[in-house]
Design an enzyme around this catalytic site. Structure first.
Site, short mmCIF file in Angstrom:
data_model
loop_
_atom_site.label_atom_id
_atom_site.label_comp_id
_atom_site.label_asym_id
_atom_site.label_seq_id
_atom_site.Cartn_x
_atom_site.Cartn_y
_atom_site.Cartn_z
N HIS A 34 55.01 53.31 25.22
CA HIS A 34 55.53 52.23 26.06
C HIS A 34 55.36 52.68 27.52
CE1 HIS A 34 58.67 49.81 28.06
NE2 HIS A 34 58.60 48.98 27.03
N ASP A 52 61.18 59.44 22.62
CA ASP A 52 61.61 58.08 22.93
C ASP A 52 61.98 57.42 21.61
OD1 ASP A 52 61.72 55.36 23.25
OD2 ASP A 52 59.89 55.17 24.43
N GLN A 75 62.69 52.70 19.28
CA GLN A 75 62.37 51.93 18.07
C GLN A 75 62.70 52.69 16.80
OE1 GLN A 75 61.62 48.83 18.29
NE2 GLN A 75 60.80 48.55 20.34
N LYS A 115 68.75 47.22 21.44
CA LYS A 115 67.86 47.11 20.27
C LYS A 115 68.59 47.48 18.98
CE LYS A 115 63.77 48.37 22.98
NZ LYS A 115 63.02 47.15 23.25
#
Ligand code: 7TS
Length: 419
Positions: A133, A211, A214, A237
């Protein structure tokens, strides 16, 4: 009727879960139910989270860590309670290792501007990947322009996984200080072997930032088992509110790092000649934090932990298998990334003859919300030699009939474009 069936039964009663998410019951257009498949962008919120934030504003709104009064004590206890819940949720060693930020983006920038600024210079190498990202590319590019270190990007293999041989060579031959990469790709769904990469990085004397934007919402996470030095993720999220994120960092690293933003709460003492810093985590939480959001995040963590992250992950794996099976029936449709067994709950695709933006607009007319574009991963799309994809992403409340609705809407789009 479609001939495709679920490979395995779903692990929980999805309709009972859906009843707790008010947005899912709104009509998208009059007479058309909402099929929300944009969960990689942000998740919907359960009543428990919405009501916890409402209750804070109605019953005990006050600033934290400041007042001696009862309201401030209640707000501070709830705020610090979330820190403990998050610690347990990701198995950090101490709640001092949990820093509240505004989101994954800010968490990565915090590491770049503190640890990075203090530790990276000319000749040093930072390794990232082409699938990142933009938050995990641009933050390092900004610092590299100032500090003169170089950034290398691990390339993709044909199956959508990272080429770890290239990483191994760089770790052997180059002065690598940091490996910074995503746990799960927001486009390909690739689940990167971060524990293995962490041990490779550590053996070469480098640190690792993961990261987890997700991954944390979708699977059980143990930051100590991964042996991550830094781990970043976002509340919104994972059924929590926007405006709050988390940076986990190992205690000794956080203690050695200089602060980033200056202001209230992050100091121990201030005089006109200079200042000294508060202990971690407060050293990195300057100013009034997002109190309602942190409290909401605590209820989001309770919600996910109550359902069980292994059940949520299993539900999503079954949904992903089903979605990939059904999408593979459609002539001219290409899904990017690994097979279901190695993939998060994401299907990014192109459809012959229809631009992803047109496709998303037609799907929206049918009540199906997906995202189209580069998904803040332009270098990944360049590597795939495409400009854009349409992306369906699933979460704990999605159902097989919603996948069927996506597929039906895709056939409809084909009809529209065939005319
Ligand atoms: N890292 C990854 C892997 C992400 O997927 C995202 C957001 C971020 C970082 C940034 O998170 P933020 O909360 O700070 O914005 N990804 C997406 C997406 O795929 N579609 O919209 C946002």
């Amino acid at each position: 009727m479609n001939a495709t069936a679920l490979h395995r039964p779903l692990p929980y009663d999805v309709e009972a879960i859906r009843a707790e998410f008010p947005v899912l019951h709104h009509e998208h257009h009059p007479g058309t139910p909402l099929v929300y498949l944009d969960n990689a962008a942000t998740s919907q919120k359960p009543l428990a989270v919405i009501e916890a934030m409402d209750d804070y504003y109605r019953s005990y709104n006050a600033n934290v860590h400041r007042g001696i009064h009862k309201l401030s004590e209640a707000a501070s206890a709830a705020y610090e309670g979330t820190r403990q819940k998050v610690r347990k949720f990701i198995n950090a060693g101490s709640k001092r290792e949990i820093i509240f930020t505004r989101g994954t983006t800010e968490s990565i920038n915090l590491v770049a501007q503190t640890w990075g600024r203090a530790n990276l210079g000319p000749g040093d190498v930072v390794i990232s990947t082409v699938m990142e990202h933009h938050a995990n590319i641009v933050s390092w590019q900004i610092l590299a322009a100032e500090k003169g270190f170089s950034i290398r990007y691990i390339p993709l293999q044909a199956d959508g996984t990272l080429n770890l041989d290239v990483l191994r060579t760089w770790l052997r031959d180059e002065p690598v200080k940091l490996v910074t990469l995503m746990h799960v790709s927001n486009v390909l769904g690739t689940i990167n072997p971060v524990a293995e990469i962490a041990s490779m990085a550590h053996a070469a004397g480098a640190k690792i930032l993961v990261d987890g934007a997700q991954s944390v919402p979708h699977m059980p996470i143990d930051v100590q088992a991964i042996n991550a030095d830094f781990f970043a993720f976002s509340g919104h999220k994972m059924v929590g509110p926007t405006g709050v994120g988390i940076l986990y960092g190992k205690r000794d690293l956080l203690e050695a790092m200089p602060p980033w933003m200056g202001g209230g709460d992050m100091i121990s003492s201030v005089n006109l000649e200079g200042s000294t810093w508060n202990d971690i985590p407060f050293k990195f939480e300057a100013g009034t934090p997002p109190i309602a959001e942190v409290i909401g995040l605590g209820y989001a963590v309770d919600y996910l932990a109550g359902m069980g992250m292994d059940k949520i992950h299993l539900h999503e794996q079954i949904m992903t298998e089903y979605a990939l099976d059904r999408l593979s029936e459609i002539p001219g449709l290409t899904v990017y990334g690994p097979q279901a067994a190695q993939k998060g709950a994401v299907a990014a695709f192109t459809y012959e003859g229809i631009h992803p933006h047109d496709l998303a607009a037609i799907l929206d007319n049918e009540g199906v919300a997906v995202r189209a574009g580069h998904h803040c991963a332009m270098p990944l799309h360049t590597a795939l030699k495409i400009n854009a994809t349409a992306r369906a992403s699933f979460y704990l409340y999605n159902t097989p009939p919603e996948v069927d609705a996506l597929v039906a809407a895709l056939y409809k789009a084909k009809q529209i474009f065939a005319v």
